[in-house]
Design a protein around this motif. Structure first.
Motif, PDB file in Angstrom:
ATOM      1  N   TYR A 292       0.928  -1.209   0.093  1.00 20.89           N
ATOM      2  CA  TYR A 292       0.132  -0.016  -0.049  1.00 20.89           C
ATOM      3  C   TYR A 292       0.861   1.187   0.069  1.00 20.89           C
ATOM      4  O   TYR A 292       0.556   2.446  -0.549  1.00 20.89           O
ATOM      5  CB  TYR A 292      -0.970   0.089   1.161  1.00 20.89           C
ATOM      6  CG  TYR A 292      -2.135   0.905   1.118  1.00 20.89           C
ATOM      7  CD1 TYR A 292      -3.073   0.654   0.144  1.00 20.89           C
ATOM      8  CD2 TYR A 292      -2.261   2.074   1.987  1.00 20.89           C
ATOM      9  CE1 TYR A 292      -4.273   1.444   0.313  1.00 20.89           C
ATOM     10  CE2 TYR A 292      -3.418   2.842   1.680  1.00 20.89           C
ATOM     11  CZ  TYR A 292      -4.434   2.549   1.242  1.00 20.89           C
ATOM     12  OH  TYR A 292      -5.504   3.457   0.741  1.00 20.89           O
ATOM     13  N   TYR A 293       1.917   1.241   0.818  1.00 16.93           N
ATOM     14  CA  TYR A 293       2.856   2.370   0.629  1.00 16.93           C
ATOM     15  C   TYR A 293       3.616   2.365  -0.608  1.00 16.93           C
ATOM     16  O   TYR A 293       3.511   3.626  -1.270  1.00 16.93           O
ATOM     17  CB  TYR A 293       4.041   2.138   1.813  1.00 16.93           C
ATOM     18  CG  TYR A 293       5.188   2.976   1.771  1.00 16.93           C
ATOM     19  CD1 TYR A 293       5.061   4.274   2.368  1.00 16.93           C
ATOM     20  CD2 TYR A 293       6.323   2.552   1.066  1.00 16.93           C
ATOM     21  CE1 TYR A 293       6.118   5.046   2.341  1.00 16.93           C
ATOM     22  CE2 TYR A 293       7.482   3.438   1.307  1.00 16.93           C
ATOM     23  CZ  TYR A 293       7.184   4.776   1.872  1.00 16.93           C
ATOM     24  OH  TYR A 293       8.358   5.837   1.744  1.00 16.93           O
ATOM     25  N   ASN A 294       3.815   1.460  -1.392  1.00 16.91           N
ATOM     26  CA  ASN A 294       4.657   1.717  -2.501  1.00 16.91           C
ATOM     27  C   ASN A 294       3.621   2.280  -3.630  1.00 16.91           C
ATOM     28  O   ASN A 294       3.717   2.987  -4.779  1.00 16.91           O
ATOM     29  CB  ASN A 294       4.924   0.048  -3.175  1.00 16.91           C
ATOM     30  CG  ASN A 294       6.509  -0.133  -2.563  1.00 16.91           C
ATOM     31  OD1 ASN A 294       7.076   0.733  -2.173  1.00 16.91           O
ATOM     32  ND2 ASN A 294       6.562  -1.547  -2.405  1.00 16.91           N
TER      33      ASN A 294
ATOM     34  N   GLU B 210      -1.589  -4.749  12.239  1.00 17.34           N
ATOM     35  CA  GLU B 210      -1.681  -5.013  10.672  1.00 17.34           C
ATOM     36  C   GLU B 210      -2.354  -6.283  10.419  1.00 17.34           C
ATOM     37  O   GLU B 210      -3.344  -6.542  10.138  1.00 17.34           O
ATOM     38  CB  GLU B 210      -0.730  -4.746  10.176  1.00 17.34           C
ATOM     39  CG  GLU B 210      -0.662  -5.019   8.791  1.00 17.34           C
ATOM     40  CD  GLU B 210       0.681  -5.175   7.934  1.00 17.34           C
ATOM     41  OE1 GLU B 210       0.714  -5.273   6.694  1.00 17.34           O
ATOM     42  OE2 GLU B 210       1.728  -5.055   8.500  1.00 17.34           O
ATOM     43  N   ARG B 211      -1.717  -7.386  11.164  1.00 12.22           N
ATOM     44  CA  ARG B 211      -2.159  -8.865  11.054  1.00 12.22           C
ATOM     45  C   ARG B 211      -3.638  -8.724  11.675  1.00 12.22           C
ATOM     46  O   ARG B 211      -4.226  -9.860  11.077  1.00 12.22           O
ATOM     47  CB  ARG B 211      -1.207  -9.520  11.798  1.00 12.22           C
ATOM     48  CG  ARG B 211       0.313  -9.593  10.978  1.00 12.22           C
ATOM     49  CD  ARG B 211       0.354 -10.903  10.029  1.00 12.22           C
ATOM     50  NE  ARG B 211       1.637 -10.555   9.169  1.00 12.22           N
ATOM     51  CZ  ARG B 211       2.811 -10.749   9.489  1.00 12.22           C
ATOM     52  NH1 ARG B 211       3.039 -11.364  10.601  1.00 12.22           N
ATOM     53  NH2 ARG B 211       3.694 -10.448   8.725  1.00 12.22           N
TER      54      ARG B 211
ATOM     55  N   TYR C 191      -3.945   2.077   8.415  1.00 11.54           N
ATOM     56  CA  TYR C 191      -2.418   2.394   7.640  1.00 11.54           C
ATOM     57  C   TYR C 191      -1.885   3.703   8.317  1.00 11.54           C
ATOM     58  O   TYR C 191      -0.694   3.707   8.600  1.00 11.54           O
ATOM     59  CB  TYR C 191      -2.916   2.458   6.328  1.00 11.54           C
ATOM     60  CG  TYR C 191      -1.634   2.934   5.373  1.00 11.54           C
ATOM     61  CD1 TYR C 191      -0.796   2.066   5.020  1.00 11.54           C
ATOM     62  CD2 TYR C 191      -1.396   4.342   4.932  1.00 11.54           C
ATOM     63  CE1 TYR C 191       0.625   2.405   4.373  1.00 11.54           C
ATOM     64  CE2 TYR C 191      -0.337   4.707   4.273  1.00 11.54           C
ATOM     65  CZ  TYR C 191       0.564   3.721   3.893  1.00 11.54           C
ATOM     66  OH  TYR C 191       1.790   3.933   3.204  1.00 11.54           O
ATOM     67  N   PHE C 192      -2.412   4.942   8.352  1.00 13.23           N
ATOM     68  CA  PHE C 192      -1.943   5.917   8.711  1.00 13.23           C
ATOM     69  C   PHE C 192      -1.322   6.118  10.177  1.00 13.23           C
ATOM     70  O   PHE C 192      -0.459   6.746  10.376  1.00 13.23           O
ATOM     71  CB  PHE C 192      -2.897   7.256   8.310  1.00 13.23           C
ATOM     72  CG  PHE C 192      -2.860   7.438   6.896  1.00 13.23           C
ATOM     73  CD1 PHE C 192      -1.973   7.756   6.178  1.00 13.23           C
ATOM     74  CD2 PHE C 192      -4.144   7.267   6.241  1.00 13.23           C
ATOM     75  CE1 PHE C 192      -1.856   8.038   4.629  1.00 13.23           C
ATOM     76  CE2 PHE C 192      -4.461   7.597   4.771  1.00 13.23           C
ATOM     77  CZ  PHE C 192      -3.250   7.694   4.031  1.00 13.23           C
TER      78      PHE C 192
ATOM     79  N   GLU D  27       3.901   5.185  13.605  1.00 12.50           N
ATOM     80  CA  GLU D  27       4.646   4.622  14.570  1.00 12.50           C
ATOM     81  C   GLU D  27       5.699   3.539  14.015  1.00 12.50           C
ATOM     82  O   GLU D  27       6.899   3.731  14.670  1.00 12.50           O
ATOM     83  CB  GLU D  27       3.818   3.337  15.233  1.00 12.50           C
ATOM     84  CG  GLU D  27       2.927   4.047  16.424  1.00 12.50           C
ATOM     85  CD  GLU D  27       2.021   3.050  17.153  1.00 12.50           C
ATOM     86  OE1 GLU D  27       2.402   1.773  17.026  1.00 12.50           O
ATOM     87  OE2 GLU D  27       1.146   3.194  17.851  1.00 12.50           O
ATOM     88  N   ARG D  28       5.600   3.449  12.748  1.00 11.36           N
ATOM     89  CA  ARG D  28       6.507   2.449  12.330  1.00 11.36           C
ATOM     90  C   ARG D  28       7.804   3.498  11.774  1.00 11.36           C
ATOM     91  O   ARG D  28       8.968   2.927  11.713  1.00 11.36           O
ATOM     92  CB  ARG D  28       6.058   1.948  10.676  1.00 11.36           C
ATOM     93  CG  ARG D  28       5.175   0.734  11.102  1.00 11.36           C
ATOM     94  CD  ARG D  28       5.181  -0.512  10.479  1.00 11.36           C
ATOM     95  NE  ARG D  28       4.303  -1.340  10.774  1.00 11.36           N
ATOM     96  CZ  ARG D  28       3.862  -2.244   9.992  1.00 11.36           C
ATOM     97  NH1 ARG D  28       4.360  -2.275   8.696  1.00 11.36           N
ATOM     98  NH2 ARG D  28       2.846  -3.033  10.055  1.00 11.36           N
TER      99      ARG D  28
END
Length: 828
Positions: free
Chosen positions: A458-460, A670-671, A716-717, A722-723
């Motif tokens: 999704y980032y890509n 996420e999982r 996602y945002f 955090e990531r």
């Protein structure tokens, strides 16, 4: 990277071949080619060579030259096995890329890539094919000797056969026996995929006449009233549906199978066996001539346009939005140009309905490749792909290794699934990422599809590296399921919870059963109870080989280790303090099934987890029974979240969402979202809106709210912030090093040494060493070193080369004795 040079053969010229052996060795080995093989030897062909003192291996020729090795005397190639190459130049290039990227040796890649029958070695086990009647009069003497020996001893190694025949060149003989289907090679034999058949009933055309039909009724009502009911039920059903199955007619009419058989014998009914999908058959004919919805048509056009500019696209479509139909249109277009298509699935055993759907369109053009197939079948598919006989390949992650000639499109369905990542043994590759490199080699395109994409993909898409398209509506206008969150704490206070089931879930299950609908219950832990504990001294039985508590399985009455397979009897008395007060803590699918059968004694309950699907055909039996409504409630682990598509499943129960949410991993949220959304997506996929009940101790948890709102973007945002702060993917690359040793003190010292050497090069990018969650498996203690590299400003290839050098340097020291060092690039 190795160049695959090919010298021009000359009868009397001395040639040398560099070969890839199916072993974890750092360099390829060079052998001398006998003069008589000069004209026949080619890159990609298999040769039999001796490596070590006496062991024989099948190796792949990677390069041909006239230069002898400088440091050792080359042995001769013993035998050339192929008339034409079985591995292409593109595959060899792919193998070397995988070995370099995933930090392993190319021999390990070869071992994973080739079916066992194509890499016979001294210790390979040979068995007789008991399902094949051999005419022994047609066998040559040596073939006859091998078959006779296998009659006496059911399993022989290649070394045994060398001794039996008194010659080294046995591989060609075994190859002939394998091609004749007389022998099996080492791998477990599983049944060939067979189409699912179902009995369908039609009324004899002579009874289309009202006069004949009235006469039939007058006879049957007097002599066989049950048969009259069956005919009446058939007429009623035929007003609303084109095809009527035998089971549907029996259920509708109340007549037994004997009445239907009598009507067949009287030629009133004509019964025909038809191939149907194992998981989805109701609309098969409609599916064969489907029309895309307005949104699907728009998305298809959007993807085709974007593929002009981008090589990779992400299709984000809600569950049951009809992504498969978009895939089919793209496949049709690609194969019309003569190019091949690879359709990757995370779990092929659970997506047999995809096989059926694709066969409706592509017939004999489609091949299926999966590790569950026996070796004969895998070699057959390999050869057909090599000969360009298959235009579409459907397979799990191992199908990226097939010898494609002109791969135009790779579809990675459910691209977020962790099943695409191989954890052991090496190569520890991710088939999704490998597919992107593979397609690039062939100048092809990649379509990633998911209802819950991985954050990396999704980032890509967001930074415009990938093209992006979105399906926001379910196909046919079906609504997304209604999700209700129930607090286990509140229900416990009110004393309305029964065992592990809240009153809301029990009521919804009961209502579904009254409506003759089906239910799926999800609990992501197998076994009966994960912990057995003494109430007095808190003693808990542990595995003797691993650092984990043993799980109680009621079906066997034993305590099991889920890591190494160790089992022991469940104690009745505490071995530590002698108390008889032992209790089981927690619950798995077995306990859910057991207690539900007491609460709902009339319900037909089945369980789908690793324990119930081990035996041959057991998984297919469960799915067939669910399809035929022989099961009312299916209890399962994450297996139930992948690919199940049933018309009558209207209620989904998630027994305990907290086991997902509280897992100590940076990907836990996420999982959890992916798992909860995918499980929820199994409900109400045909017409009627489904209902999902999520039981939790924390109903206000952010991820649960995001699942209810189907708000992937918000998840996602939030997670991305955090990531970025804590230096995790997609902003950083991670490489893990697992150091293993049977002595805990040694593994501690070894891991400290490696970490210190790495810090000399990478500084604070090196984290650890630390014990992982499970610090001992199969008697090996484990320490993990994590390295984090920013994507900008650091050459990941240079970093990997330095890591390799550090590992190699460590292995030259006395300290390394007895250790295993396993690098894992992109470990999650």
């Amino acid at each position: 990277m190795l160049e695959f040079a090919e010298a021009q053969p000359n009868d009397r010229e001395t040639l040398f071949v560099e070969v890839i052996l199916p072993l974890s060795i750092a360099k390829n080995y060079t052998y001398r080619v006998p003069f008589e093989m000069n004209d026949a030897v080619m890159v990609g062909k298999r040769v039999v060579v001796q490596f070590g003192k006496s062991k024989l291996y099948t190796a792949i020729v990677a390069a041909i030259s006239t230069l002898a090795p400088e440091k050792y005397q080359a042995k001769y190639v013993i035998e050339l096995l192929d008339d034409r190459p079985v591995v292409t130049h593109e595959q060899l290039h792919f193998w070397y890329w995988l070995a370099e990227y995933y930090m392993c040796n190319v021999g390990e890649v070869m071992n994973a890539a080739l079916p066992s029958a194509l890499k016979l070695a001294s210790e390979t086990r040979i068995m007789l094919n008991r399902n094949f009647a051999v005419d022994r009069t047609t066998l040559h003497d040596k073939e006859y000797l091998i078959v006779e020996a296998l009659d006496i001893q059911p399993e022989l190694t290649v070394s045994d056969i060398v001794k039996l025949l008194g010659q080294k060149t046995v591989m060609p003989i075994l190859k002939i026996l394998f091609e004749k289907n007389i022998i099996h090679i080492s791998e477990e034999v599983s049944e060939r995929y067979k189409p699912r058949t179902r009995s369908f009933i039609t009324l004899n055309p002579i009874y289309q006449s009202q006069e004949n039909l009235k006469e039939l009724f007058s006879v049957l009502e007097k002599r066989a009233p049950k048969q009259a009911d069956a005919v009446l039920a058939y007429i009623k059903l035929s007003r609303h549906q084109k095809s009527i199955s035998k089971n549907e007619l029996i259920e509708e009419s109340g007549a037994g199978a004997a009445s239907i058989k009598s009507l067949e014998e009287k030629e009133v009914f004509i019964i025909e066996e038809k191939n149907v999908s194992r998981l989805y058959f109701e609309d098969e004919e409609a599916y064969a001539s489907f029309e895309l919805s307005e949104q699907q048509t728009y998305v298809l056009a959007q993807l085709e346009e974007q593929f002009e500019q981008k090589d990779v696209a992400l299709l984000h479509g809600v569950t049951s939005s009809g992504k498969t139909q978009v895939y089919i249109r793209l496949i049709e277009k690609m194969i019309s140009t003569g190019r091949q298509v690879l359709y990757l699935l995370p779990e092929i055993a659970l997506t047999t309905h995809i096989i059926e759907r694709l066969r409706l369109y592509f017939g004999a053009n489609i091949g299926i490749y999966h590790s569950r197939f026996n070796d004969n079948e895998r070699v057959e598919v390999w050869q057909k792909v090599l000969n360009n006989e298959y235009k579409v390949i459907l397979g799990a992650r191992s199908s990226v290794f097939l010898p494609f000639n002109d791969l135009g499109l790779i579809i990675v369905d459910e691209e977020h699934e962790t099943s695409y990542k191989q954890f052991d043994p090496a190569p520890r590759y991710n088939a999704r990422d490998a597919a992107i490199f593979l397609a690039n080699m062939h100048h092809g395109k990649v379509l990633l599809g998911s209802a819950t994409p991985s954050f990396e993909s999704y980032y890509n898409a967001r930074i415009k590296k990938y093209a992006f398209a979105e399906l926001t509506e379910r196909y046919g206008g079906v609504k997304l399921p209604d999700i209700e969150v129930v607090s286990i704490v509140e229900e416990t206070k009110r004393k309305t919870i029964q065992s592990h089931f809240t009153s809301v879930l029990i009521n919804d299950i009961s209502q579904a059963l009254l409506n003759k609908e089906q239910v799926i219950l999800f609990q992501n832990r197998r076994g009966y109870a994960p912990v057995l504990m003494c109430k007095i001294c808190a003693y808990t039985p542990k595995c003797i080989n691993c650092d984990v508590s043993l799980t109680y399985h009621k079906s066997s009455g034993k305590l099991h280790c889920h890591y190494c397979g160790y089992k022991e009897d469940a104690p009745q008395i505490c071995p530590a303090c002698g108390s008889t007060h032992l209790e089981y803590k927690g619950f798995g699918t077995e306990k859910v099934e057991d207690e539900l059968s007491m609460l709902l004694p009339d319900a037909r309950i089945a369980r789908m987890d690793l324990d119930t699907t081990r035996s041959r055909n057991s998984l297919q039996t469960i799915l067939n029974n669910l399809e035929e409504k022989k099961i009312d409630i299916l209890v399962g682990t994450q297996m139930v979240a992948k690919g199940l598509d049933f018309a009558d499943v209207t209620v989904i129960g998630i027994i305990n969402a907290d086991s997902l949410l509280k897992f100590p991993d940076y990907r836990a949220n996420e999982r959890s979202f992916q798992m909860l959304a995918q499980v929820s997506g199994r409900a109400g996929r045909r017409g009627k809106q489904g209902k999902v009940v999520i039981q939790t101790y924390d109903p206000a948890h952010r991820v649960i709210k995001q699942v209810i709102e189907n708000n992937y973007a918000e998840l996602y945002f939030t997670e991305m912030e955090e990531r970025k702060s804590f230096k995790y993917p997609p902003f950083y690359r991670i490489i893990n090093l697992d150091i293993k040793h049977k002595d805990p003190e040694m593994v501690h010292n070894q891991s400290l040494y490696i970490a210190a050497e790495l810090r000399k090069h990478f500084g604070d990018r090196v984290i650890g060493p630390e014990f992982p969650l499970v610090s001992r498996i199969r008697n090996y203690y484990i320490k993990t070193i994590m390295l984090k590299f920013e994507k900008d400003g650091v050459s990941i290839n240079k970093a990997k080369n330095i890591i390799r050098e550090v590992i190699t340097q460590f292995q030259t020291t006395k300290l390394s004795k007895g250790s295993v060092v396993q690098p894992d690039a992109d470990p999650y």
